[in-house]
Design a protein around this motif. Structure first.
Motif, mmCIF file in Angstrom:
data_model
loop_
_atom_site.group_PDB
_atom_site.id
_atom_site.type_symbol
_atom_site.label_atom_id
_atom_site.label_comp_id
_atom_site.label_asym_id
_atom_site.label_seq_id
_atom_site.Cartn_x
_atom_site.Cartn_y
_atom_site.Cartn_z
ATOM 1 N N MET A 34 0.840 -1.076 0.005
ATOM 2 C CA MET A 34 -0.051 0.173 -0.051
ATOM 3 C C MET A 34 0.732 1.212 -0.118
ATOM 4 O O MET A 34 0.276 2.362 -0.123
ATOM 5 N N SER A 196 -1.840 12.550 -4.978
ATOM 6 C CA SER A 196 -2.282 11.153 -4.943
ATOM 7 C C SER A 196 -1.104 10.166 -4.554
ATOM 8 O O SER A 196 -0.163 10.259 -5.220
ATOM 9 N N GLU A 198 -0.395 6.767 -4.378
ATOM 10 C CA GLU A 198 -0.927 5.387 -4.716
ATOM 11 C C GLU A 198 0.013 4.262 -4.217
ATOM 12 O O GLU A 198 1.092 4.113 -4.135
ATOM 13 N N PRO A 199 -0.906 3.193 -3.947
ATOM 14 C CA PRO A 199 -0.225 1.830 -3.629
ATOM 15 C C PRO A 199 0.306 1.219 -4.765
ATOM 16 O O PRO A 199 0.112 1.378 -5.779
ATOM 17 N N ASP A 256 -19.789 2.553 -3.423
ATOM 18 C CA ASP A 256 -19.149 3.753 -3.260
ATOM 19 C C ASP A 256 -18.726 3.924 -4.646
ATOM 20 O O ASP A 256 -18.564 5.182 -5.174
ATOM 21 N N LYS A 257 -17.992 2.956 -5.034
ATOM 22 C CA LYS A 257 -17.366 3.031 -6.431
ATOM 23 C C LYS A 257 -17.458 1.590 -7.178
ATOM 24 O O LYS A 257 -18.263 1.323 -7.945
ATOM 25 N N LYS A 258 -16.426 0.754 -6.753
ATOM 26 C CA LYS A 258 -16.369 -0.638 -7.227
ATOM 27 C C LYS A 258 -15.909 -1.361 -6.273
ATOM 28 O O LYS A 258 -15.301 -1.082 -5.107
ATOM 29 N N SER A 260 -13.507 -2.948 -5.035
ATOM 30 C CA SER A 260 -12.043 -2.935 -4.922
ATOM 31 C C SER A 260 -11.240 -4.164 -4.186
ATOM 32 O O SER A 260 -11.896 -4.629 -3.236
ATOM 33 N N LEU A 262 -8.440 -4.408 -2.917
ATOM 34 C CA LEU A 262 -7.744 -3.844 -1.755
ATOM 35 C C LEU A 262 -9.049 -3.596 -0.781
ATOM 36 O O LEU A 262 -8.604 -4.085 0.459
ATOM 37 N N GLY A 263 -10.084 -3.311 -0.977
ATOM 38 C CA GLY A 263 -11.294 -3.159 0.135
ATOM 39 C C GLY A 263 -11.660 -4.590 0.587
ATOM 40 O O GLY A 263 -11.659 -4.895 1.601
ATOM 41 N N ILE A 302 -12.663 4.492 9.204
ATOM 42 C CA ILE A 302 -11.520 4.992 8.027
ATOM 43 C C ILE A 302 -12.159 6.084 7.369
ATOM 44 O O ILE A 302 -11.206 7.280 7.177
ATOM 45 N N LYS A 303 -13.318 6.203 6.615
ATOM 46 C CA LYS A 303 -13.663 7.308 6.245
ATOM 47 C C LYS A 303 -13.818 8.613 7.124
ATOM 48 O O LYS A 303 -13.419 9.760 6.743
ATOM 49 N N LEU A 314 -1.984 3.961 7.113
ATOM 50 C CA LEU A 314 -2.679 2.545 6.712
ATOM 51 C C LEU A 314 -3.727 2.260 7.563
ATOM 52 O O LEU A 314 -4.141 0.977 7.518
#
Lengths: 408, 132
Positions: A34, A196, A198-199, A256-258, A260, A262-263, A302-303, A314
């Motif tokens: 990450m 950004s 990025e991982p 929320d989006k896709k 992921s 990672l999620g 986390i949000k 992290l």
């Protein structure tokens, strides 16, 4: 009663110790994926060197502070300094069927991974030598007492009746709230919130999460301290909680989006955290709920931290602190003596008092870890400096702190 | 006169573009994986929770060196194959090249660039020989 070694129990603890040992480098991969490429070795190493530091500290004095004969319920005496007298004979205080040194070795793996968990809060800018001092101090003044309070015979929280099967309080609440305190003291990463970050390699994170999942069978299953039905109850609860949390997290991320990856793997780890204190006290159906509810608690924690622009890099507090807190409280809701006669009944089994006990123990541990870590971090910031210079950070810690790079 | 075409295209269009170029007899090319962004700025990717913004997008840069008179047809072919109509389709730059040498033979300029089955040898034939 004469204590007799059970070879089956001993063999299982041997394996469980190896499984939990694997979790610390696995955590390094989980975190390493990450961060940015320039900090990959540094991040892997924060976990790896903890195996070195605490591996020695535990033998020298960590074990005796945690599990030596209690001094008023607050700390262990020095009888086991250098593992003196901790050998092949069982210590019936902890397990009558395995050698005392097996228990000490198994516990060592917990003492190692707990400070390694905290490293997620300060990756990519921590000054390495300060980290070494912090980790030794933290293991000595926070981990050892907390392990004593919760797990040692005569420990104040154990005597009070708090249940913590495999370290929801000692490991996850302690690490998570310490991570939050540390993040409040150390400066954020340069450009956090505006550029950004990025991982560098999410597959490494997936690898780490997978190894953590497997290792957790040793973490929770091994905490039964025997090769028996309770160990498998803990293992099944562990698996189903991780599974449920991974699925719920996938749905949250999707909305929320896709969905992921990672999620999804984060969700699995959060489920593992949440079930840790409850693994040997609850039914598998309760374990599903514990995992499933743990995911949104952690997700929105986390949000919240992100919305406050706090660079707790992290999400150690969100993943370990809050899921650990939920797990500790859920133990007070769902524990049942039908699963473990040495446990207790929780609120849903007619004993609301257990919930209160869990609340007091969990919040007490969180405050203890948070406050003391905050003070230690402030002190170290004054004396040694917590973070590297901005130019060292720009270059990356792999080169500036270790003189290496991850890839040629 | 020798020219160099630098085409920044979508990663996922590389195969289509390569195929279309082969069909007109452009076989030699270099491909560089580049990162950057044009006026669209960047995109959002899925994070642990929610999204994060990525402004360095992966693109492919095709480098093709060829004779002046083949530029228009080659550029048209690239545009046709690489175009989706969405932002982020990329850009094409054409610049002059002073000299070209082929290392194996020491040939230069037009000789260094020509080979059997290339765009010049198949001019006039509608389909031309299939390139290997």
């Amino acid at each position: 009663m004469e204590a007799v070694i059970d070879t089956g129990d001993t063999a299982w603890i041997l394996i469980a110790t190896a499984l939990v040992t694997m979790m610390t480098p696995a955590l390094g991969f989980f975190y390493g994926g990450m961060v940015r490429k320039k900090n990959l070795l540094s991040t892997l190493n924060l976990s790896f060197i903890t195996m070195g530091l605490i591996g020695v500290q535990w033998v020298l004095y960590g074990y005796t502070l945690a599990f030596g004969p209690t001094q008023g319920g607050w700390i262990g005496g020095l009888d086991f300094l250098g593992l003196n007298g901790v050998g092949a004979a069982p210590d019936p205080n902890y397990s009558a069927t395995i050698p005392a040194i097996a228990f000490a070795a198994f516990q060592m793996t917990f003492a190692v991974i707990t400070p390694a968990l905290i490293t997620g809060a300060f990756v990519e800018r921590i000054r390495f030598r300060t980290f070494l001092v912090f980790t030794l101090l933290w293991a000595t003044v926070i981990y050892a007492p907390l392990a004593h309070w919760v797990w040692a015979v005569g420990g104040v929280l154990r005597t009070y009746g708090a249940l913590d099967f495999a370290g929801g309080t000692v490991v996850h609440i302690a690490a998570g709230f310490s991570a939050l305190a540390f993040a409040l003291v150390i400066r954020g990463r340069r450009g956090y919130g505006s550029i950004s970050i990025e991982p560098n390699n999410i597959p490494l994170t997936v690898l780490g999460a997978g190894l953590l999942w497997v290792g957790w069978f040793g973490f929770n299953g091994g905490s039964a301290l025997g090769a028996n039905g309770l160990a498998f109850t803990a293992l099944m609860n562990t698996n189903v909680a991780a599974a449920a949390a991974a699925v719920v997290w996938m749905l949250l991320a999707w909305s929320d989006k896709k969905p992921s990856v990672l999620g999804i793997v984060t969700g699995a780890v959060v489920g593992l955290v949440a079930i840790t204190p409850a693994a040997g006290f609850v039914t598998p159906l309760a374990a599903i709920l514990i995992g499933a509810v743990g995911a949104p608690i952690s997700y929105y924690s986390i949000k919240f931290i992100h919305s406050r622009r706090l660079d707790e890099s992290l999400d150690v507090w969100g993943c370990h602190g809050m899921a650990g807190m939920w797990g500790a409280l859920a133990t007070g809701l769902f524990a049942t003596k039908s699963i473990n006669e040495f446990g207790a009944d929780g609120l849903f089994y007619g004993n609301p008092n257990q919930f209160v006990i869990q609340l007091v123990a969990a919040v007490g541990a969180a405050i203890f870890a948070f406050v003391l870590t905050f003070v230690i971090a402030k002190g170290l910031d004054k004396i040694l400096g917590l973070s590297v210079s901005e130019s060292e950070e720009e270059v990356g810690l792999d080169v500036s702190e270790h003189g290496e790079r991850a890839y040629a | 006169m020798t020219k160099k075409i630098e085409a920044i295209i979508r990663e996922e269009k590389l195969n289509d573009v390569k195929q279309a170029l082969r069909e007109i007899g452009i076989v030699g090319m270099n491909v560089i994986e580049v990162r950057g962004h044009g006026r669209q700025g960047g995109i959002e990717l899925a994070a642990r929770t929610g999204t994060y913004y990525v402004d360095m997008l992966s693109k492919i840069q095709l480098n093709i060196v060829l004779s002046d008179h083949n530029v228009d047809k080659t550029v048209e072919t690239i545009i046709k194959a690489a175009r989706t109509g969405q932002t982020g389709d990329g850009l094409i730059f054409v610049t002059p090249v002073d000299q070209v040498y082929r290392i194996r033979t020491g040939e230069r300029d037009k000789e260094a660039l020509s080979y059997e089955g290339d765009i010049d040898t198949r001019r006039g034939s509608k389909n031309g020989p299939k390139a290997k």
